[in-house]
Motif scaffolding. Structure first.
Motif, mmCIF file in Angstrom:
data_model
loop_
_atom_site.group_PDB
_atom_site.id
_atom_site.type_symbol
_atom_site.label_atom_id
_atom_site.label_comp_id
_atom_site.label_asym_id
_atom_site.label_seq_id
_atom_site.Cartn_x
_atom_site.Cartn_y
_atom_site.Cartn_z
ATOM 1 N N ASP A 125 0.838 -1.197 0.000
ATOM 2 C CA ASP A 125 0.000 0.000 0.000
ATOM 3 C C ASP A 125 0.875 1.249 0.000
ATOM 4 O O ASP A 125 1.899 1.303 -0.673
ATOM 5 N N SER A 126 0.512 2.246 0.781
ATOM 6 C CA SER A 126 1.246 3.509 0.769
ATOM 7 C C SER A 126 2.656 3.374 1.337
ATOM 8 O O SER A 126 3.472 4.283 1.196
ATOM 9 N N GLU A 127 2.940 2.236 1.980
ATOM 10 C CA GLU A 127 4.260 2.035 2.572
ATOM 11 C C GLU A 127 5.224 1.342 1.614
ATOM 12 O O GLU A 127 6.325 0.979 1.986
ATOM 13 N N LYS A 128 4.823 1.164 0.379
ATOM 14 C CA LYS A 128 5.592 0.311 -0.529
ATOM 15 C C LYS A 128 6.893 0.947 -1.017
ATOM 16 O O LYS A 128 7.648 0.318 -1.742
ATOM 17 N N HIS A 129 7.180 2.163 -0.623
ATOM 18 C CA HIS A 129 8.297 2.881 -1.218
ATOM 19 C C HIS A 129 9.683 2.473 -0.742
ATOM 20 O O HIS A 129 10.655 3.047 -1.173
ATOM 21 N N GLY A 130 9.829 1.524 0.137
ATOM 22 C CA GLY A 130 11.160 1.017 0.409
ATOM 23 C C GLY A 130 11.598 1.035 1.856
ATOM 24 O O GLY A 130 10.969 1.641 2.722
ATOM 25 N N ALA A 131 12.731 0.337 2.094
ATOM 26 C CA ALA A 131 13.296 0.229 3.430
ATOM 27 C C ALA A 131 14.758 -0.188 3.313
ATOM 28 O O ALA A 131 15.220 -0.616 2.248
ATOM 29 N N PHE A 132 15.477 -0.086 4.433
ATOM 30 C CA PHE A 132 16.901 -0.415 4.453
ATOM 31 C C PHE A 132 17.303 -0.763 5.876
ATOM 32 O O PHE A 132 16.498 -0.643 6.815
ATOM 33 N N GLY A 133 18.546 -1.210 6.054
ATOM 34 C CA GLY A 133 19.013 -1.601 7.368
ATOM 35 C C GLY A 133 20.173 -0.750 7.857
ATOM 36 O O GLY A 133 20.954 -0.211 7.065
ATOM 37 N N VAL A 134 20.281 -0.619 9.177
ATOM 38 C CA VAL A 134 21.398 0.054 9.831
ATOM 39 C C VAL A 134 22.001 -0.933 10.822
ATOM 40 O O VAL A 134 21.276 -1.537 11.627
ATOM 41 N N VAL A 135 23.323 -1.105 10.765
ATOM 42 C CA VAL A 135 24.001 -2.094 11.604
ATOM 43 C C VAL A 135 25.133 -1.429 12.384
ATOM 44 O O VAL A 135 25.904 -0.638 11.826
ATOM 45 N N THR A 136 25.214 -1.742 13.661
ATOM 46 C CA THR A 136 26.299 -1.290 14.523
ATOM 47 C C THR A 136 26.900 -2.504 15.227
ATOM 48 O O THR A 136 26.166 -3.306 15.811
ATOM 49 N N ILE A 137 28.234 -2.637 15.148
ATOM 50 C CA ILE A 137 28.922 -3.765 15.773
ATOM 51 C C ILE A 137 30.014 -3.236 16.698
ATOM 52 O O ILE A 137 30.823 -2.396 16.298
ATOM 53 N N ASN A 138 30.022 -3.738 17.939
ATOM 54 C CA ASN A 138 31.116 -3.408 18.845
ATOM 55 C C ASN A 138 31.749 -4.697 19.372
ATOM 56 O O ASN A 138 31.601 -5.755 18.744
ATOM 57 N N ASP A 139 32.428 -4.647 20.492
ATOM 58 C CA ASP A 139 33.135 -5.830 20.973
ATOM 59 C C ASP A 139 32.210 -6.910 21.509
ATOM 60 O O ASP A 139 32.591 -8.075 21.581
ATOM 61 N N LYS A 140 30.959 -6.552 21.826
ATOM 62 C CA LYS A 140 30.051 -7.511 22.447
ATOM 63 C C LYS A 140 28.811 -7.834 21.626
ATOM 64 O O LYS A 140 28.336 -8.970 21.639
ATOM 65 N N ILE A 141 28.244 -6.836 20.930
ATOM 66 C CA ILE A 141 26.957 -7.056 20.250
ATOM 67 C C ILE A 141 26.951 -6.491 18.833
ATOM 68 O O ILE A 141 27.739 -5.606 18.501
ATOM 69 N N MET A 142 26.038 -7.038 18.037
ATOM 70 C CA MET A 142 25.696 -6.479 16.732
ATOM 71 C C MET A 142 24.230 -6.066 16.794
ATOM 72 O O MET A 142 23.362 -6.889 17.076
ATOM 73 N N ASN A 143 23.975 -4.793 16.563
ATOM 74 C CA ASN A 143 22.616 -4.282 16.592
ATOM 75 C C ASN A 143 22.149 -4.011 15.170
ATOM 76 O O ASN A 143 22.834 -3.326 14.406
#
Length: 338
Positions: A297-315
């Motif tokens: 529907d109106s949300e069809k225009h797209g999306a993407f990801g953001v990633v942050t990695i440090n010594d303990k976690i990947m968000n």
């Protein structure tokens, strides 16, 4: 199912592999305590003027804002970079019309680690490798390659293994999109890459190990799982403690993880549009689908990801073209834990 007709660009890959295939193992030092980057797939505009879509333009604008906010070090582009039929040569104006003149934010002028998708092989995929020598930010030194980042503050290493799933699996059907890839057009080239993948994963001493290719291993959406990758890549991801596999191809956003495996599977294929299909929800392992974003529907225009990695976690966070957060998950480090 009969295989699709081989395209000349795929046949000629033999020459370009011997010319460009340099398995770089350089280490990129990163100041600070985290590696921050964006992920976009299936973003490649359109074949007709203006050569980009409204969705792609909206996503590019929001990506610029998010990249500035997190001080992104690079962007990962997971294939189908130029719809519908790739580029003709290294001087094709589509490089400007669909890439350089769309992703214009200052924060997006850092390196783009790119891999090819099936639509890129409808044209001259080798030209995308060659464009690395012309662009200040486009980076595809070969069809498959690896890069290691070192966080200087903690001496934590993050290794990316970028693979070419079209060489491994073949082309998907140009019209019957529900059909799986047709199988590798050159078994020798596929075998060479399989050997390189296992060797690279086996030799890795990185604290984080991430593999990325265009076709997904698991997907609940229109294309569904890629059988060859399920049979041949998935066991390697598990065996060598790979943290995550990042793909595109299906035009939505997904996170999957099997109960008895530590490998996380992410699909980020909504770079210029979102597909609502959930055709293969029953084709993925039970309880593995943690999240899927697919709208028509109106949300069809797209999306993407953001990633942050440090010594303990990947968000990992998914955003839509308005910049609204869709999903967030945290993955704990599983390698080199003492």
């Amino acid at each position: 199912m009969a295989a699709t007709t081989p395209r000349p660009c795929v046949v000629s890959i033999l020459f370009f592999l011997s010319t460009f295939l340099a398995f770089a193992n350089s280490v990129v030092d990163v100041s600070g305590n985290s590696l921050n980057f964006l992920v976009i797939g299936d973003w490649g505009g359109m074949s007709d003027e203006p050569y980009y879509t409204v969705g792609q333009s909206k996503v590019a604008s929001v990506m610029g804002e998010k990249a500035e906010k997190i001080d992104s070090q690079f962007t990962l582009a997971v294939g189908d970079n130029f719809y519908e039929d790739g580029v003709k040569d290294v001087d094709d104006p589509r490089f400007n019309e669909t890439f350089e003149e769309v992703f214009t934010a200052p924060s997006l002028q850092k390196r783009w680690y790119a891999i090819c998708g099936n639509h890129d092989y409808n044209g001259n995929a080798s030209a995308q490798v060659a464009y690395t020598q012309k662009s200040a930010r486009w980076y595809m030194p070969s069809f498959y390659y690896t890069e290691i980042f070192n966080l200087s503050s903690s001496n934590i290493t993050i290794q990316f293994v970028f693979i070419d799933t079209v060489i491994l699996c073949g082309l998907s059907h140009p019209k019957l999109r529900h059909l799986p890839p047709s199988g590798p057009q050159s078994s020798d080239l596929a075998d060479d890459q399989w050997a390189w993948i296992e060797s690279t994963l086996q030799q890795s001493t990185a604290d984080w190990l991430i593999v990325s290719g265009h076709y997904p291993v698991w997907s609940a959406a229109h294309h569904g799982p890629t059988d060859i990758l399920v049979k041949q890549l998935r066991p390697l991801l598990i065996k060598y403690n790979v943290t995550a596999y990042i793909a595109g191809h299906d035009h939505d956003m997904q996170h999957l993880k099997e109960d008895d495996s530590s490998v996380n599977y992410f699909v980020s294929g909504a770079g210029h549009e979102v597909d609502s299909s959930s055709k293969h929800e029953d084709s993925v392992p039970e309880n593995s689908l943690k999240y899927r974003y697919g709208k028509s529907d109106s949300e069809k225009h797209g999306a993407f990801g953001v990633v942050t990695i440090n010594d303990k976690i990947m968000n990992v966070t998914f955003f839509n073209h308005h910049g609204r957060e869709l999903y967030n998950t945290t993955v704990e480090r599983i390698r080199n834990i003492h």
